[in-house]
Design a protein around this motif. Structure first.
Motif, mmCIF file in Angstrom:
data_model
loop_
_atom_site.group_PDB
_atom_site.id
_atom_site.type_symbol
_atom_site.label_atom_id
_atom_site.label_comp_id
_atom_site.label_asym_id
_atom_site.label_seq_id
_atom_site.Cartn_x
_atom_site.Cartn_y
_atom_site.Cartn_z
ATOM 1 N N LEU A 1 23.440 -56.933 20.557
ATOM 2 C CA LEU A 1 23.655 -55.938 19.504
ATOM 3 C C LEU A 1 22.371 -55.206 19.122
ATOM 4 N N GLU B 1 27.093 -52.646 13.970
ATOM 5 C CA GLU B 1 26.812 -54.046 14.241
ATOM 6 C C GLU B 1 27.735 -54.948 13.433
ATOM 7 N N GLU C 1 30.334 -57.528 15.077
ATOM 8 C CA GLU C 1 30.211 -58.953 14.741
ATOM 9 C C GLU C 1 31.532 -59.522 14.256
ATOM 10 N N THR D 1 22.612 -61.379 13.802
ATOM 11 C CA THR D 1 23.149 -61.905 15.061
ATOM 12 C C THR D 1 23.174 -63.421 15.036
#
Length: 600
Positions: free
Chosen positions: A517, A525, A529, A550
């Protein structure tokens, strides 16, 4: 990799060219037939001096016009027959030899697909491209022309010399006088020419690499205003190639001058001696005409030997370069696999004492990875965190065996990955790389490359939704839009989302994501996610992460430092207990751990 130099123990040109026989064998009948026809056609030309002898000593001496016209008819028929035979020869070899070239090119491409990543790391793409194009063209030309005509001209010279010796052995020995010095010059010059030909072909590969890199990196070149420096680099390489080609031309000039001059001197000496013998009555005028006509007919077969041998040397070096790639050992060759039986109780992805060092690393250099121990439980997502150059990408590349661990082992559900066929392993493990690579096909084809052969629109739409790549539907032709070379018509974030969609398209059992990402904006993002969490719920995943957002996708986090896993825990646990991890996540100043010199 710079220009490749010839091997220390270079095969002779003949031994190198013999390696082409497996490709020529299927078309050998047509090739031998074509060669035989060419020999007959060439030898027909040697009948013309005999007809001239008959005409001079017969109809001309007897002042018989009818006989002269008959001789002219014989000459015409011989010329027509010779032309037809050479045409048939060309027809016989054109299609089969084009097939030989196509087969060799297909074998080269297949081998390139099977060679390990380490090979492609060493070899510039331009060197490989030149082997699949220019080198194979030289091989086809060799099979079509020099190989045949070395045989044809050799037979023609032998037959012609025999005819001359039968006509008058004294004059024949005069014409044969230059044979020994000619052979010596050919041997000496051709050895030097072979080295020059190899150097030129390698420099063509270097030039191809430079052009390819400049075209693919045109945005960088223009963005930094480096077009002049790139042009200078191109000019330097092109001038090196020019100098090498001029050196080849000088060598050819030497051999051509000797091959032309010595026979001309010999023919001139034979003419003077022959005229004197005709004047003395020891030789008929027709015999002298036939002898000189035969000698002149042999000028082209003799003079062509120089450049035919040069073409053979170029074909030999091209063949050598071609087999340099085919001789490389592909992935999986000579491996001994133990039965792929899972160990009881072992599930998930496990690294046991895994070490890795690059094959070209210095003997005293620290390995990139040294004794990595890590267990990712079934259905668990593990984030892998570490400083730049700590070996995270290398560790992830070991799972699908893009590189092989140099020590320790990796297991999937208790099965050592080296015991699995690579096809099966890569069907179970999907990978998304930090640098997304797209092919110049459609969006759909790029994404479904990660799914099975029978994958369709349903799998495509699901993968695009997971990667939040709905922009594909807004393209001019939707998902069927071609993305162009390397997908450069798309933004970095779009390319990365398509690469992620490709990774999840086949619903893999194991998923390896290398900072998937990094090119996305904050809002995109977050959307990706959210979709990824649903995918990761049913997948065992290893995710290289640099940002806290992340990391939060994962159930646990592993810290890679100094080539080892130094801490494992949840994000919040490591923030509290590990100073290095806290510095990495905060982005503040920190003391970087000592890195191995060859980490990549």
């Amino acid at each position: 990799m710079s220009t490749n130099s010839p091997p220390a123990r270079r095969r002779s040109a003949a031994r190198t060219l013999l390696r082409l026989w497996p490709y020529v064998r299927p078309v050998r009948a047509r090739w031998f037939a074509a060669a035989a026809i060419a020999v007959v056609a060439s030898c027909l030309g040697l009948v013309i001096p005999l007809v001239l002898k008959w005409m001079v000593d017969g109809p001309v001496a007897a002042r018989d016009p009818a006989g002269v016209w008959l001789g002219a008819l014989y000459l015409l028929l011989i010329g027509v027959a010779e032309a037809l035979l050479f045409g048939i020869r060309r027809w016989l070899v054109a299609r089969p030899l084009a097939g030989v070239e196509a087969g060799m090119r297909a074998d080269l491409y297949r081998r390139l697909q099977r060679l390990p990543v380490a090979f492609h790391d060493r070899w510039p793409s331009g060197q490989l491209l030149s082997r699949g194009t220019g080198d194979l063209m030289l091989v086809r030309m060799f099979l079509a022309f020099p190989l045949t005509f070395l045989l044809v001209n050799g037979v023609t010279i032998v037959v012609g010399v025999g005819i001359m010796l039968v006509q008058d052995w004294v004059l024949g020995l005069v014409v044969l006088g230059p044979a020994v010095p000619l052979l010596w010059v050919c041997v000496v010059v051709e050895q030097r020419y072979a080295h020059a030909a190899r150097r030129a072909q390698d420099q063509v590969g270097d030039l191809t690499t430079l052009v390819e890199e400049s075209v693919l990196g045109i945005r960088v070149v223009k963005g930094f205003g480096r077009h002049l420096s790139q042009a200078r680099a191109f000019r330097r390489t092109a001038l090196m190639l020019r100098d090498t080609e001029l050196g080849k031309a000088r060598l050819l000039a030497v051999i051509w001058a000797v091959i032309v001059a010595l026979p001309e001197v010999a023919i001139g000496a034979a003419l003077v001696l022959g005229v004197l013998r005709v004047a003395d009555g020891a030789l008929s005028a027709g015999t002298l005409v036939a002898f000189l006509s035969t000698a002149l007919a042999l000028r082209w077969p003799v003079e062509s030997i120089g450049f035919l041998l040069a073409m053979c040397q170029e074909a030999a070096t091209a063949t050598e370069r071609y087999f340099e790639v085919l001789d490389e050992r592909p992935e999986g060759e000579a491996e001994t696999r133990t039965p792929a039986a899972p160990e009881p109780g072992e599930r998930g992805l496990r690294f046991e004492g895994v070490g890795f060092r690059h094959a070209d690393a210095a003997p005293d250099a620290r390995p990139v990875l040294d004794g990595v121990d890590l267990h990712i439980r079934p259905g668990e997502s593990m984030a892998l965190v570490g400083a730049t150059g700590s070996g995270k990408t290398t560790l992830t590349s070991l799972v699908p065996r893009l590189h092989d661990a140099t020590s320790g082992r990796i297991t999937l559900n208790g099965v050592d990955i080296t015991a699995l066929p690579r096809e099966e392993l890569r069907a179970r493990v999907a990978v998304a790389f930090e640098e997304p690579t797209l092919f110049s096909t459609s969006v759909a084809e790029n994404v479904l490359m990660g799914a099975g052969e029978n994958a369709g629109r349903e799998e495509l739409d699901r993968a695009l939704a997971v990667a939040h790549a709905d922009f594909a539907h807004a393209l001019p032709e939707g998902p069927d839009t071609r993305v162009g070379e390397q997908g450069l018509s798309l933004s970095g974030g779009q390319r990365q989302r398509l690469a992620l969609a490709r990774a999840v398209a086949g619903r893999p059992e194991f998923l390896v994501l290398d900072d998937p990402l990094s090119a996305l904006d904050v809002h995109t993002e977050a959307a990706v996610e959210a979709a990824l969490r649903r995918v990761l719920a049913d997948t065992t995943a290893l995710i290289v992460a640099h940002r806290p957002s992340t990391v939060l996708l994962a159930d646990r986090v592993a810290l890679l430092s100094g080539g080892r896993i130094t801490a494992v825990g949840t994000h919040h646990e490591l923030l509290r207990t590990n100073a290095e991890y806290a510095h990495l996540m905060s982005g503040g100043p920190r003391e970087a751990p000592e890195e191995p010199e060859d980490s990549r």
